[in-house]
Design an enzyme around this catalytic site. Structure first.
Site, short mmCIF file in Angstrom:
data_model
loop_
_atom_site.label_atom_id
_atom_site.label_comp_id
_atom_site.label_asym_id
_atom_site.label_seq_id
_atom_site.Cartn_x
_atom_site.Cartn_y
_atom_site.Cartn_z
N PRO A 2 0.75 -1.36 0.22
CA PRO A 2 -0.23 -0.15 0.20
C PRO A 2 0.95 1.20 -0.03
O PRO A 2 1.71 1.45 0.56
CB PRO A 2 -0.68 -0.12 1.30
CG PRO A 2 -0.81 -2.23 1.70
CD PRO A 2 0.77 -1.84 1.40
N GLU A 3 0.79 2.12 -0.65
CA GLU A 3 1.63 2.67 -0.55
C GLU A 3 0.83 4.74 -0.33
O GLU A 3 -0.60 4.48 0.21
CB GLU A 3 1.27 4.29 -2.45
CG GLU A 3 2.71 2.66 -2.95
CD GLU A 3 4.27 3.40 -3.47
OE1 GLU A 3 4.02 4.18 -3.67
OE2 GLU A 3 5.05 2.64 -4.33
N LYS A 58 2.85 6.48 5.42
CA LYS A 58 2.72 5.54 5.25
C LYS A 58 1.89 5.09 6.88
O LYS A 58 1.41 3.57 7.12
CB LYS A 58 3.10 3.83 4.96
CG LYS A 58 3.22 4.86 3.13
CD LYS A 58 4.15 3.52 3.05
CE LYS A 58 4.69 3.90 1.16
NZ LYS A 58 5.66 3.01 0.86
N ARG A 254 16.29 1.10 -7.39
CA ARG A 254 15.00 1.26 -7.42
C ARG A 254 15.29 1.79 -8.70
O ARG A 254 15.47 2.09 -9.66
CB ARG A 254 14.08 2.07 -7.06
CG ARG A 254 13.62 1.87 -5.60
CD ARG A 254 13.37 0.52 -4.88
NE ARG A 254 12.29 0.58 -5.52
CZ ARG A 254 11.63 1.21 -4.59
NH1 ARG A 254 11.06 1.42 -3.67
NH2 ARG A 254 9.69 0.50 -4.82
#
Ligand code: ZN
Length: 268
Positions: A2-3, A58, A254
Site C-alpha cells: 500500500p502506498e 504510510k 529502484r
C-alpha cells in the site's frame, strides 16, 4: 505494498468508524504488536474514546482521549476491516461502541509485515517523517532547504527519502517527475524554485489521480492486470506527451521509468 493513496483511504475509513466512538474491547497476541503484551494492549485501549485518526506517510495514528496513541503501519498486506465475524489472517481486533451500535474492527495481515504500537507519545518512526504532501502540503522553501543538503543524490532518490517528504514512494516519484518534465537523474540540489513547484504539482497530481481511482472502487492495482499509471512500469511504450519510447534506469536500487525526450536534466 500500500502506498500513500491506499493508506489515506484506510485512514478515511478508520476515521469514519472510530472518531467519537469508544473502544470497549481490544485483543491481539500477534508479533505485529511491538513492545507490548496482549494484556497491556487490551488494558491501554479498552474504555478509551477516539479523538482523531491521522496519517503521516504510510503510518496511521489513532489518538485516544487520555493521550494514548495507537500507531498502525500496514506493511505489505495489512488492512482494517469492519465486520462482525472474524476474518482470514486476523492479527488484532478492536470492539467499538458508538451509542448503542457495536462494530468489530479487525486488522488482517497475511504476511505480517505490518506493525501496531501502543504508546503514550509519538514514536520515533512517526516523528522522523518529513511533512505529508497530502495532509500538510508541500512548502517549496522548506523542500529546497532540505534538498540543498542532499547534494550528491538524484532528485528521484531525494523525493523518496521519508525525512524529506512522508509517503512518497517509487510510483509517486516516477509519475511526479514525468509530470514536472524533470529528468529523475538530476541532482536534487540543482532544481530551481520553479522546478520544485512543478515537482510539487506533480506529486499532488499523482496522489489525486490514484485517490480518485481508488474511490471509484477500482481494484487495488497490485491485484489487477491493468497498470493505471502514466509512465511507471511502461518502459519502451511511447511517452504520452511526446511519443519518445520511455527509458528505464536504476536509481538507488529502484527502477525508474522516464522520457528522455521531454524530461530535462535540471541544472544542465
Ligand atoms: Zn516525452
Amino acid at each position: 505494498m500500500p502506498e500513500l493513496p491506499e493508506v489515506e483511504l484506510a485512514r478515511a475509513e478508520l476515521a469514519r468508524w472510530l472518531e467519537g466512538a469508544r473502544i470497549v474491547g481490544a485483543s491481539s497476541d500477534d508479533r505485529i504488536v511491538l513492545r507490548c503484551s496482549p494484556r497491556t494492549f487490551a488494558s491501554r485501549l479498552t474504555g478509551r474514546r477516539v479523538r482523531a485518526v491521522d496519517r503521516k506517510g504510510k503510518w496511521l495514528r489513532v489518538m485516544l482521549d487520555d493521550g494514548t496513541r495507537l500507531f498502525s503501519h500496514l506493511g505489505m498486506t495489512g488492512d482494517w476491516i469492519a465486520q462482525r465475524d472474524p476474518v482470514r489472517f486476523e492479527r488484532a481486533t478492536l470492539e467499538i461502541a458508538r451509542g448503542r451500535r457495536r462494530t468489530n474492527l479487525r486488522y488482517a495481515d497475511a504476511r505480517r509485515l505490518g506493525r501496531l504500537v501502543v504508546s503514550s507519545e509519538d514514536i520515533a518512526a512517526w516523528s522522523a517523517l518529513g511533512p505529508d504532501p497530502l495532509a500538510e502540503g508541500i512548502d517549496v522553501d522548506r523542500l529546497s532547504e532540505k534538498l540543498a543538503r542532499r547534494k550528491k543524490r538524484s532528485i528521484k532518490e531525494a523525493l523518496m527519502d521519508q525525512s524529506v517528504l512522508a509517503g512518497v514512494g517509487n510510483i509517486q516519484a516516477t509519475e511526479a517527475l514525468w509530470h514536472a518534465r524533470i529528468d529523475p537523474r538530476s541532482r536534487a540540489c540543482a532544481l530551481s524554485r520553479a522546478d520544485l513547484r512543478a515537482v510539487a504539482r506533480g506529486i499532488r497530481w499523482t496522489i489525486a489521480r490514484t485517490l480518485a481511482d481508488l474511490r471509484k472502487g477500482s481494484e487495488r492495482w497490485q491485484d489487477s492486470d491493468v497498470n493505471p499509471f502514466v509512465v511507471y512500469g511502461r518502459k519502451g511504450e511511447p511517452c504520452p506527451r511526446c511519443k519518445t519510447p520511455l527509458s528505464r534506469v536504476m536509481l538507488g536500487g529502484r527502477t525508474t521509468t522516464f522520457c528522455a525526450g521531454c524530461q530535462r536534466r535540471a541544472g544542465a
